[in-house]
Design an enzyme around this catalytic site. Structure first.
Site, PDB file in Angstrom:
ATOM      1  N   LYS A 159       1.019  -1.283   0.043  1.00  9.78           N
ATOM      2  CA  LYS A 159       0.073  -0.106  -0.043  1.00  9.78           C
ATOM      3  C   LYS A 159       0.995   1.236  -0.156  1.00  9.78           C
ATOM      4  CE  LYS A 159      -4.097   1.669   2.255  1.00  9.78           C
ATOM      5  NZ  LYS A 159      -4.781   2.269   1.154  1.00  9.78           N
TER       6      LYS A 159
HETATM    7  N1  PMP Z   1      -7.465  -0.927  -3.413  1.00 11.22           N
HETATM    8  C1  PMP Z   1      -6.656   0.379  -3.131  1.00 11.22           C
HETATM    9  C2  PMP Z   1      -5.992   1.005  -4.294  1.00 11.22           C
HETATM   10  C3  PMP Z   1      -6.996   0.914  -1.946  1.00 11.22           C
HETATM   11  O1  PMP Z   1      -6.597   2.086  -1.583  1.00 11.22           O
HETATM   12  C4  PMP Z   1      -7.732   0.120  -0.920  1.00 11.22           C
HETATM   13  C5  PMP Z   1      -7.867   0.567   0.332  1.00 11.22           C
HETATM   14  N2  PMP Z   1      -6.949   0.346   1.269  1.00 11.22           N
HETATM   15  C6  PMP Z   1      -8.294  -1.047  -1.135  1.00 11.22           C
HETATM   16  C7  PMP Z   1      -8.066  -1.651  -2.307  1.00 11.22           C
HETATM   17  C8  PMP Z   1      -9.175  -1.846   0.021  1.00 11.22           C
HETATM   18  O2  PMP Z   1      -8.156  -2.114   0.928  1.00 11.22           O
HETATM   19  P1  PMP Z   1      -8.808  -2.497   2.433  1.00 11.22           P
HETATM   20  O3  PMP Z   1      -9.867  -3.349   2.047  1.00 11.22           O
HETATM   21  O4  PMP Z   1      -7.632  -3.423   2.798  1.00 11.22           O
HETATM   22  O5  PMP Z   1      -8.818  -1.173   2.943  1.00 11.22           O
END
Ligand code: PMP
Length: 292
Positions: A159
C-alpha cells in the site's frame, strides 16, 4: 470537503514513538520519501471506539515497507498499541486512523541506503467518503484510461503512496465528468479495482471478483469473501473482462473506507442495489461493530 486543513488541528499525533502536538508533527522538505514517493500507509476504521482489524493493518504497513526495501523500527504489536493510544487520546468513537511511514533526510540521492525510516499515526472523526444518499443508493463509476501497473514495474502488493498517483488522476477525471469514482482496468485490460476499493460483480447469484495479481488484495475484500462463504454465497476469483459488466446483476466495492459500497452505474450501465449486496453490507456492518 473538510473544513479544517489537516495540518492545523488540535490534538496529538504519534510520531516515531512520541506523542506530539498535532501541528508539530512535521517532516523536512528534503525527505527521501517526499522526493521519490517511498511512503507507505494504512487506513483503519474505528467503530464504537474500537479499531477493526488493527493488527492486520499494522502488519500490512510493515510488509508494505519491506516491499519497498526498508524496515520499520517497530513491531506490529507496538504499532497497534500506539494506534489504540492515539484513538483513546483523541476520544474517537467512529473514526479513521492513518498510519504512514517514509524514508528520512539522511541523503537525497535515488538510493535509499542509509536513510532512517519514520512512522506517524494520526486519527480523526469519520468524514464519510460519499454522501449518505450515494452510499445508500449506490455510486456511479467511470472507466478510466489509467490502468493498474504491471507487477514487474511497480510494487503492487504494497500500500505504497507512489501507486496512488494513478488513483488521484483517475478519481479527479471521473469527478470532473460527474461520476463518483473511477474504475481501473489492469495491464491486460481486465477489470481491476476502483481508486480506493476492490470490485465485486454478482453474476447468476454468485460473487465474481478479479484476481488481485496487480493490485491490493484488500483486508475488506478478504473479510467479505469469508462472510460470503459463511452465508453460502459462491465466490469466484478470476480474470474478468469489462464486457461482463453487461451481465452483472449487482456490482459493489469493498474497502476500509468504502465498506461494502453498492455501485448504481458503470459508464452507461445501471444497476440496482440487490439482495446479495444488501446481505453482505449488513453482515459486514454487524461484524465491524462486534469485533475489535
Ligand atoms: N485498493 C486500493 C487502491 C485501496 O486504496 C484500498 C484501500 N486500502 C483497497 C483496494 C481496499 O483495501 P482494504 O480493504 O484493505 O482497505
Amino acid at each position: 470537503m473538510t473544513a479544517l486543513p489537516f495540518d492545523d488541528r488540535d490534538g496529538t499525533i504519534w510520531l516515531d514513538g512520541r506523542f506530539v502536538p498535532w501541528r508539530e508533527a512535521r517532516l523536512h522538505v528534503l525527505s527521501h520519501g517526499l522526493h521519490y514517493g517511498g511512503a507507505v500507509f494504512e487506513g483503519v476504521r474505528v467503530y464504537g471506539g474500537r479499531m477493526f482489524k488493527s493488527l492486520e493493518h499494522a502488519e500490512r504497513l510493515l510488509s508494505s515497507a519491506r516491499e519497498l526495501n526498508y524496515s520499520l523500527p517497530h513491531s506490529a504489536d507496538e504499532l497497534d498499541a500506539a494506534a489504540r493510544e492515539v484513538v483513546r487520546r483523541e476520544g474517537i468513537v467512529d473514526g479513521y486512523v492513518r498510519p504512514v511511514a517514509w524514508r528520512g533526510s539522511e541523503q537525497i540521492s535515488v538510493s535509499g541506503a542509509g536513510s532512517t525510516p519514520h512512522v506517524a499515526i494520526a486519527a480523526w472523526d469519520w468524514p464519510h467518503v460519499f454522501s449518505a444518499d450515494a452510499a445508500r443508493a449506490g455510486i456511479r463509476l467511470r472507466t478510466s484510461k489509467w490502468r493498474r501497473p504491471d507487477p514487474a514495474t511497480a510494487p503492487v502488493r504494497a500500500k505504497a503512496a507512489s501507486l496512488y498517483n494513478i488513483c488521484t488522476l483517475a478519481r479527479d477525471e471521473a469527478e470532473a465528468a460527474g461520476y463518483d469514482d473511477a474504475l481501473l482496468l489492469d495491464l491486460r485490460g481486465g477489470l481491476a479495482e476502483a481508486t480506493g476499493a476492490n470490485l465485486f460483480l454478482v453474476i447468476d447469484g454468485a460473487l465474481h471478483t478479479p484476481t488481485p495479481d496487480s493490485f491490493l488484495d484488500g483486508i475488506t475484500r478478504q473479510t467479505v469473501i469469508a462472510l460470503a462463504a459463511d452465508l453460502g454465497i459462491e465466490v469466484v476469483e478470476r480474470r474478468i473482462e469489462p464486457g461482463e459488466l453487461d451481465r452483472a446483476e449487482e456490482v459493489f466495492l469493498t474497502g476500509t473506507a468504502y465498506e461494502v459500497q453498492p455501485v448504481s452505474g458503470v459508464d452507461e450501465r445501471t444497476y440496482r442495489v440487490g439482495k446479495v449486496t444488501a446481505e453482505l453490507a449488513a453482515a459486514y456492518a454487524r461484524l465491524v461493530r462486534s469485533a475489535s
